[in-house]
Every structure is written in C-alpha cells, then in structure tokens.
Design a protein around this motif. Structure first.
Motif, PDB file in Angstrom:
ATOM      1  N   LEU A  11      19.786 101.454  43.549  1.00 61.05           N
ATOM      2  CA  LEU A  11      19.556 102.757  42.918  1.00 61.05           C
ATOM      3  C   LEU A  11      19.823 103.901  43.891  1.00 61.05           C
ATOM      4  CD1 LEU A  11      16.145 101.956  41.121  1.00 61.05           C
ATOM      5  CD2 LEU A  11      18.454 101.806  40.167  1.00 61.05           C
ATOM      6  N   LYS A  12      20.100 103.569  45.143  1.00 63.34           N
ATOM      7  CA  LYS A  12      20.213 104.579  46.203  1.00 63.34           C
ATOM      8  C   LYS A  12      21.468 105.434  46.034  1.00 63.34           C
ATOM      9  CE  LYS A  12      20.903 103.133  50.443  1.00 63.34           C
ATOM     10  NZ  LYS A  12      20.668 102.220  51.587  1.00 63.34           N
ATOM     11  N   THR A  13      21.345 106.730  46.262  1.00 64.54           N
ATOM     12  CA  THR A  13      22.495 107.632  46.124  1.00 64.54           C
ATOM     13  C   THR A  13      23.655 107.197  47.020  1.00 64.54           C
ATOM     14  OG1 THR A  13      20.914 109.392  45.758  1.00 64.54           O
ATOM     15  CG2 THR A  13      23.177 110.068  46.164  1.00 64.54           C
ATOM     16  N   GLY A  14      23.355 106.915  48.274  1.00 69.80           N
ATOM     17  CA  GLY A  14      24.431 106.550  49.195  1.00 69.80           C
ATOM     18  C   GLY A  14      24.625 105.041  49.310  1.00 69.80           C
ATOM     19  N   SER A  15      24.379 104.327  48.222  1.00 71.09           N
ATOM     20  CA  SER A  15      24.421 102.853  48.242  1.00 71.09           C
ATOM     21  C   SER A  15      25.802 102.307  48.623  1.00 71.09           C
ATOM     22  CB  SER A  15      24.053 102.340  46.846  1.00 71.09           C
ATOM     23  OG  SER A  15      24.518 101.026  46.654  1.00 71.09           O
ATOM     24  N   TYR A  16      25.815 101.369  49.569  1.00 68.16           N
ATOM     25  CA  TYR A  16      27.064 100.674  49.905  1.00 68.16           C
ATOM     26  C   TYR A  16      27.561  99.847  48.726  1.00 68.16           C
ATOM     27  CZ  TYR A  16      26.155 101.816  54.808  1.00 68.16           C
ATOM     28  OH  TYR A  16      25.923 102.474  55.984  1.00 68.16           O
ATOM     29  N   ASN A  17      26.620  99.248  47.989  1.00 67.97           N
ATOM     30  CA  ASN A  17      27.036  98.369  46.893  1.00 67.97           C
ATOM     31  C   ASN A  17      27.624  99.151  45.726  1.00 67.97           C
ATOM     32  OD1 ASN A  17      26.362  95.426  47.566  1.00 67.97           O
ATOM     33  ND2 ASN A  17      24.656  96.635  48.385  1.00 67.97           N
ATOM     34  N   THR A  18      27.040 100.306  45.436  1.00 70.04           N
ATOM     35  CA  THR A  18      27.623 101.145  44.386  1.00 70.04           C
ATOM     36  C   THR A  18      28.993 101.649  44.841  1.00 70.04           C
ATOM     37  OG1 THR A  18      25.374 101.753  43.754  1.00 70.04           O
ATOM     38  CG2 THR A  18      27.144 103.117  42.866  1.00 70.04           C
ATOM     39  N   THR A  76      25.816  93.281  44.646  1.00 70.13           N
ATOM     40  CA  THR A  76      24.399  93.059  44.929  1.00 70.13           C
ATOM     41  C   THR A  76      24.004  93.298  46.382  1.00 70.13           C
ATOM     42  OG1 THR A  76      22.573  91.465  44.771  1.00 70.13           O
ATOM     43  CG2 THR A  76      24.752  90.539  45.269  1.00 70.13           C
ATOM     44  N   PRO A  77      22.982  94.105  46.605  1.00 72.66           N
ATOM     45  CA  PRO A  77      22.381  94.141  47.937  1.00 72.66           C
ATOM     46  C   PRO A  77      21.678  92.813  48.230  1.00 72.66           C
ATOM     47  CG  PRO A  77      21.713  96.066  46.643  1.00 72.66           C
ATOM     48  CD  PRO A  77      22.355  95.087  45.705  1.00 72.66           C
ATOM     49  N   GLU A  78      21.274  92.659  49.465  1.00 76.71           N
ATOM     50  CA  GLU A  78      20.434  91.505  49.846  1.00 76.71           C
ATOM     51  C   GLU A  78      19.127  92.049  50.405  1.00 76.71           C
ATOM     52  OE1 GLU A  78      22.033  87.913  51.777  1.00 76.71           O
ATOM     53  OE2 GLU A  78      20.787  88.512  53.490  1.00 76.71           O
ATOM     54  N   TYR A  79      18.020  91.581  49.830  1.00 72.08           N
ATOM     55  CA  TYR A  79      16.696  91.958  50.322  1.00 72.08           C
ATOM     56  C   TYR A  79      15.947  90.694  50.733  1.00 72.08           C
ATOM     57  CZ  TYR A  79      16.974  96.745  48.372  1.00 72.08           C
ATOM     58  OH  TYR A  79      17.303  98.050  48.080  1.00 72.08           O
ATOM     59  N   GLY A 114      29.053  91.860  47.603  1.00 72.82           N
ATOM     60  CA  GLY A 114      27.899  92.560  48.144  1.00 72.82           C
ATOM     61  C   GLY A 114      28.176  93.117  49.519  1.00 72.82           C
ATOM     62  N   ALA A 115      27.478  94.197  49.840  1.00 73.17           N
ATOM     63  CA  ALA A 115      27.656  94.864  51.133  1.00 73.17           C
ATOM     64  C   ALA A 115      26.308  95.120  51.792  1.00 73.17           C
ATOM     65  CB  ALA A 115      28.389  96.189  50.935  1.00 73.17           C
ATOM     66  N   THR A 116      26.300  95.002  53.110  1.00 71.52           N
ATOM     67  CA  THR A 116      25.089  95.228  53.894  1.00 71.52           C
ATOM     68  C   THR A 116      25.474  95.670  55.302  1.00 71.52           C
ATOM     69  OG1 THR A 116      23.232  94.099  54.970  1.00 71.52           O
ATOM     70  CG2 THR A 116      25.094  92.732  54.386  1.00 71.52           C
ATOM     71  N   PRO A 117      24.624  96.461  55.936  1.00 72.61           N
ATOM     72  CA  PRO A 117      24.888  96.752  57.352  1.00 72.61           C
ATOM     73  C   PRO A 117      24.716  95.492  58.206  1.00 72.61           C
ATOM     74  CG  PRO A 117      23.264  98.273  56.421  1.00 72.61           C
ATOM     75  CD  PRO A 117      23.454  97.186  55.414  1.00 72.61           C
ATOM     76  N   GLY A 118      24.022  94.484  57.673  1.00 69.70           N
ATOM     77  CA  GLY A 118      23.768  93.239  58.408  1.00 69.70           C
ATOM     78  C   GLY A 118      25.027  92.404  58.589  1.00 69.70           C
ATOM     79  N   ALA A 119      24.857  91.313  59.359  1.00 71.28           N
ATOM     80  CA  ALA A 119      26.025  90.525  59.770  1.00 71.28           C
ATOM     81  C   ALA A 119      26.510  89.552  58.701  1.00 71.28           C
ATOM     82  CB  ALA A 119      25.683  89.761  61.046  1.00 71.28           C
TER      83      ALA A 119
HETATM   84  C1  LIG Z   1      13.259  95.467  51.508  1.00 72.72           C
HETATM   85  C2  LIG Z   1      14.586  95.318  52.205  1.00 72.72           C
HETATM   86  C3  LIG Z   1      14.964  94.078  52.668  1.00 72.72           C
HETATM   87  C4  LIG Z   1      16.214  93.911  53.272  1.00 72.72           C
HETATM   88  N1  LIG Z   1      16.605  92.655  53.623  1.00 72.72           N
HETATM   89  C5  LIG Z   1      17.877  92.453  54.030  1.00 72.72           C
HETATM   90  C6  LIG Z   1      18.395  91.126  54.224  1.00 72.72           C
HETATM   91  O1  LIG Z   1      17.707  90.138  54.025  1.00 72.72           O
HETATM   92  N2  LIG Z   1      19.675  90.989  54.604  1.00 72.72           N
HETATM   93  C7  LIG Z   1      20.489  92.065  54.824  1.00 72.72           C
HETATM   94  O2  LIG Z   1      21.662  91.878  55.154  1.00 72.72           O
HETATM   95  N3  LIG Z   1      20.039  93.350  54.662  1.00 72.72           N
HETATM   96  C8  LIG Z   1      18.762  93.550  54.261  1.00 72.72           C
HETATM   97  N4  LIG Z   1      18.302  94.828  54.047  1.00 72.72           N
HETATM   98  C9  LIG Z   1      19.165  95.975  54.352  1.00 72.72           C
HETATM   99  C10 LIG Z   1      20.067  96.284  53.159  1.00 72.72           C
HETATM  100  O3  LIG Z   1      21.204  95.448  53.239  1.00 72.72           O
HETATM  101  C11 LIG Z   1      20.480  97.742  53.233  1.00 72.72           C
HETATM  102  O4  LIG Z   1      19.340  98.570  52.981  1.00 72.72           O
HETATM  103  C12 LIG Z   1      21.597  98.084  52.270  1.00 72.72           C
HETATM  104  O5  LIG Z   1      22.048  99.387  52.544  1.00 72.72           O
HETATM  105  C13 LIG Z   1      21.142  97.957  50.823  1.00 72.72           C
HETATM  106  O6  LIG Z   1      22.230  98.097  49.951  1.00 72.72           O
HETATM  107  P1  LIG Z   1      22.650  99.515  49.304  1.00 72.72           P
HETATM  108  O7  LIG Z   1      23.207 100.353  50.431  1.00 72.72           O
HETATM  109  O8  LIG Z   1      23.667  99.179  48.291  1.00 72.72           O
HETATM  110  O9  LIG Z   1      21.398 100.126  48.730  1.00 72.72           O
HETATM  111  C14 LIG Z   1      17.054  95.021  53.467  1.00 72.72           C
HETATM  112  C15 LIG Z   1      16.630  96.282  53.024  1.00 72.72           C
HETATM  113  C16 LIG Z   1      15.417  96.438  52.390  1.00 72.72           C
HETATM  114  C17 LIG Z   1      15.020  97.795  51.861  1.00 72.72           C
END
Ligand SMILES: Cc1cc2nc3c(=O)[nH]c(=O)nc-3n(C[C@H](O)[C@H](O)[C@H](O)COP(=O)(O)O)c2cc1C
Length: 188
Positions: A11-18, A76-79, A114-119
């Motif tokens: 739902l984030k404005t600057g979402s990587y996934n969006t 999809t993000p990953e949480y 899916g996209a994430t700053p993570g590895a």
């Molecule tokens: C509650 C929470 C848990 C997260 N867990 C992970 C994770 O397990 N792996 C990962 O790569 N990034 C994780 N992140 C970082 C997200 O990948 C990052 O916030 C990303 O920008 C979310 O996607 P978006 O930009 O589309 O909103 C987590 C972020 C949050 C808020």
C-alpha cells in the motif's frame, strides 16, 4: 492478445513492488495489456461482517475484474520470510464465498514477481504464495522467475525501473507469461 490484471501487495506510496508492476505494464508484449488494480481500502476479513452484509462491493468488483482477465500478475513484498498480510487478506476476501472460487480463480494463469531491498529478492514470499494458488486451483507459470533483490539501486527516486538487466528479465517474464496465458485459458 492477453488482457492481464496486476495486483501489488503493498500500500506504500513509494512501493518497489507497485513500481515493478508499473514497469511490467510498460513491458508487456505489444497487443496485450496489463491493467493494474489496487487492494487499497479492502477491510480486514471478518466472518461476522460477511454473514451480516456479504462480500464488500469493492471486493466483488475486483473479483469480477479477475474473472474477466486472462491471467493474474502478482507483485509481492516479502515480510518476515513470507507473504504480506495485506495481500493475503485481500486474496482471502476475494475467495469468498467458496462457490465463486472456481469462477474467479479456477484454472486461471497466475505469475508472481517481487522486489525487496534485501538480498534474496522475495524468494520465500513467492514460494509461500504457491500454496495459495494451489488452494484456489490456479495455474501458476513457473518456467521463469523474477526475484528482485537490492531494489534500492534499481529504481529511480520517482519509482521508474531504471536497471536495464532487470527490465530485460521482466520483459522476458511478461513475454513468457502472455504466451502461457493465451494457451491456458480456463474453460468458460
Ligand atoms: C514487517 C516487515 C517485514 C519484512 N521482512 C522482510 C523479509 O523477510 N525479507 C525481505 O527481503 N524484506 C523484508 N522487509 C523489507 C521489505 O522488503 C521492504 O519494506 C520493501 O520495501 C517492501 O516492499 P514495498 O516497497 O513494495 O512496500 C520487511 C519489511 C517489513 C515492514
């Protein structure tokens, strides 16, 4: 020609996934289209609310868009090593009532990215979604995958996907998925 529907799990404005989904809409093969839907405003699933008032109008409208599409594209993000609750909640509402699952999801092609700053690029989240696609009887396309890690370096501040290698991989993914979707339509 395939008419695809895309849903971002953020739902984030600057979402990587969006942003990734917007780039996918740009890179879809000519003659096909990717329409981007949102899960903004979908309430938390509540069985009491469903019993009293049925499925919210907004959810019914999204169900209809999925049912009319030739395939679903999920960004999809990953949480916490799994799928984000916001998107899982939306899919849970969209799967109600169970008699509609077949019409909305049954046999429908689906692909995730899916996209994430993570590895690890959302590998665990996308893997977790496979269980859900199976529960809904969907047809996941698995030949090509797109796990976008280190996202901070790949998008501009305005949310454009600027990394050429990722754009190429995304274009290939969309090309393959469109071909798959065309050949694997659920019986109407
Ligand atoms: C509650 C929470 C848990 C997260 N867990 C992970 C994770 O397990 N792996 C990962 O790569 N990034 C994780 N992140 C970082 C997200 O990948 C990052 O916030 C990303 O920008 C979310 O996607 P978006 O930009 O589309 O909103 C987590 C972020 C949050 C808020």
């Amino acid at each position: 020609m395939a008419e695809l529907l895309g849903i971002s799990g953020s739902l984030k404005t600057g979402s990587y996934n969006t942003a990734l989904l917007r780039a996918a809409a740009e890179l879809v093969p000519e003659g096909s289209a990717l329409d981007v839907a949102t899960v903004h405003g979908i309430p938390l699933y509540d069985g009491d609310e469903e019993a009293q008032s049925g499925v919210p109008k907004q959810v019914e409208a999204l169900k209809a868009r999925i049912a009319e599409s030739d395939g679903l594209v999920i960004a999809t993000p990953e949480y916490n090593n799994s799928m984000p609750g916001v998107l899982k909640n939306a899919i849970d509402w969209l799967s109600r009532p169970p008699k509609d699952i077949r019409r909305v999801f049954g046999g429908r092609p689906v692909v995730s990215m899916g996209a994430t700053p993570g590895a690890k690029g959302t590998l665990l989240s996308q893997t977790a979604w496979l269980q859900v696609w199976r529960a809904l009887g969907m047809r996941p396309w698995l030949e090509t995958s797109l796990y976008v890690g280190g996202a901070g370096k790949l998008f501009s501040r305005e949310g454009a996907l600027t990394d050429m290698e990722t754009r190429k991989r995304l274009e290939n993914l969309m090309k393959g998925f469109v071909a798959f979707a065309k050949q694997n339509q659920p019986p109407s």
